[in-house]
Write an enzyme that holds these catalytic residues in place. Structure first.
Site, PDB file in Angstrom:
ATOM      1  N   GLU A   1       4.099 -19.520   2.798  1.00  0.00           N
ATOM      2  CA  GLU A   1       3.387 -19.330   4.062  1.00  0.00           C
ATOM      3  C   GLU A   1       3.013 -20.657   4.705  1.00  0.00           C
ATOM      4  O   GLU A   1       3.282 -20.893   5.886  1.00  0.00           O
ATOM      5  CB  GLU A   1       2.127 -18.492   3.850  1.00  0.00           C
ATOM      6  CG  GLU A   1       2.380 -17.014   3.625  1.00  0.00           C
ATOM      7  CD  GLU A   1       1.091 -16.211   3.667  1.00  0.00           C
ATOM      8  OE1 GLU A   1       0.325 -16.386   4.635  1.00  0.00           O
ATOM      9  OE2 GLU A   1       0.849 -15.431   2.733  1.00  0.00           O
TER      10      GLU A   1
ATOM     11  N   HIS B   1       0.259  -9.465   8.409  1.00  0.00           N
ATOM     12  CA  HIS B   1       0.091  -8.742   7.146  1.00  0.00           C
ATOM     13  C   HIS B   1       0.236  -7.227   7.296  1.00  0.00           C
ATOM     14  O   HIS B   1       0.258  -6.513   6.283  1.00  0.00           O
ATOM     15  CB  HIS B   1      -1.299  -9.017   6.548  1.00  0.00           C
ATOM     16  CG  HIS B   1      -1.486 -10.402   6.005  1.00  0.00           C
ATOM     17  ND1 HIS B   1      -1.918 -11.455   6.777  1.00  0.00           N
ATOM     18  CD2 HIS B   1      -1.297 -10.910   4.752  1.00  0.00           C
ATOM     19  CE1 HIS B   1      -2.004 -12.549   6.033  1.00  0.00           C
ATOM     20  NE2 HIS B   1      -1.634 -12.246   4.809  1.00  0.00           N
TER      21      HIS B   1
END
Length: 264
Positions: A134, A168
């Site tokens: 990430e 997410h």
């Protein structure tokens, strides 16, 4: 802070969402088919590659050697990571966690929350992989691209926290993921997850810029925050209290570190 590069945040985040949401959406469907479980983890990991793949594509497509050199330099930069800063960062995460657990117990929750989690060690490799993949995307291109629009870090952090939270979203529909368990636990815990993204973003950006835009620093913060959430056997209510305390920490950082959050 003004960087001498031409960023395309809309194109970058469009690539990120496409590269992540597609495999995660397929994983969500397959996660409810027992005979296809072997593919779920592979697709979940593939989705994690979205930020770093999008960042790599944007840097390559820019044709700007200075941007490539800046990213490469920061990927290996450790100069701003001092023991004092690391200890302060860990304290700002762990002290609110312990306080939240104590308050939770005072409100009648189980004192067994102070026990160490049995899944802590098992989470280490996954947390490290997630933080690595990430942050290589978010901090090499994503956050700086938003600052090319808003200039000041605080509004850029707010925008990033919204985008990061939405990123997410498919995980809530993949059977047995942490986010899916929150979904089953109740809407208040899902809401808390999305709200908690903002103080996490503020703290991550503070540490990242205090460490001279070091990408390893961002990875370290991300990894530390995830592992802190797995350290104790805390209950969902405790995580809500922890979020509230982290908001206070974020507010304190914004008030004290105005040269980071408000300087253009």
């Amino acid at each position: 802070m003004t960087l001498p590069f031409n960023y395309s945040p809309l194109r970058f985040f469009s690539l990120v969402f496409a590269a992540t949401w597609l495999p995660w959406s397929i994983a969500a469907y397959l996660s409810y088919l027992p005979q296809l479980q072997v593919w779920v983890m592979s697709l979940a990991l593939l989705g994690l590659l979205g930020p770093v793949c999008a960042a790599s594509a944007m840097v390559w497509a820019s044709g700007d050697k200075r941007l490539w050199q800046d990213c490469r330099k920061r990927v290996f930069s450790l100069g701003g990571i001092s023991p004092g800063r690391v200890l302060l960062m860990l304290g700002l995460i762990l002290i609110p966690l312990v306080m939240a657990t104590w308050l939770s117990v005072r409100f009648g929750q189980s004192a067994s929350q102070f026990s160490f989690s049995g899944g802590f060690l098992a989470m280490l490799p996954l947390a490290l992989i997630a933080a690595l993949l990430e942050e290589l995307g978010w901090r090499s291109y994503g956050v700086d691209s938003l600052r090319s629009i808003w200039k000041m870090l605080l509004p850029a952090s707010l925008a990033f926290s919204v985008l990061w939270a939405l990123w997410h979203l498919p995980l809530f529909f993949i059977h047995n993921t942490y986010q899916n368990q929150l979904w089953q636990a109740g809407g208040i815990y899902v809401t808390n997850f999305f709200i908690s993204i903002f103080p996490a973003t503020v703290m991550a950006n503070w540490f990242y810029y205090r460490c001279q835009r070091s990408i390893p620093a961002a990875i370290l913060f991300h990894f530390s925050l995830v592992m802190a959430s797995e350290l104790l056997q805390i209950e969902p209510l405790t995580k809500c209290i922890w979020t509230g305390l982290l908001f206070l920490v974020a507010a304190m950082l914004i008030a004290i570190e105005q040269d980071i959050f408000f300087k253009e």
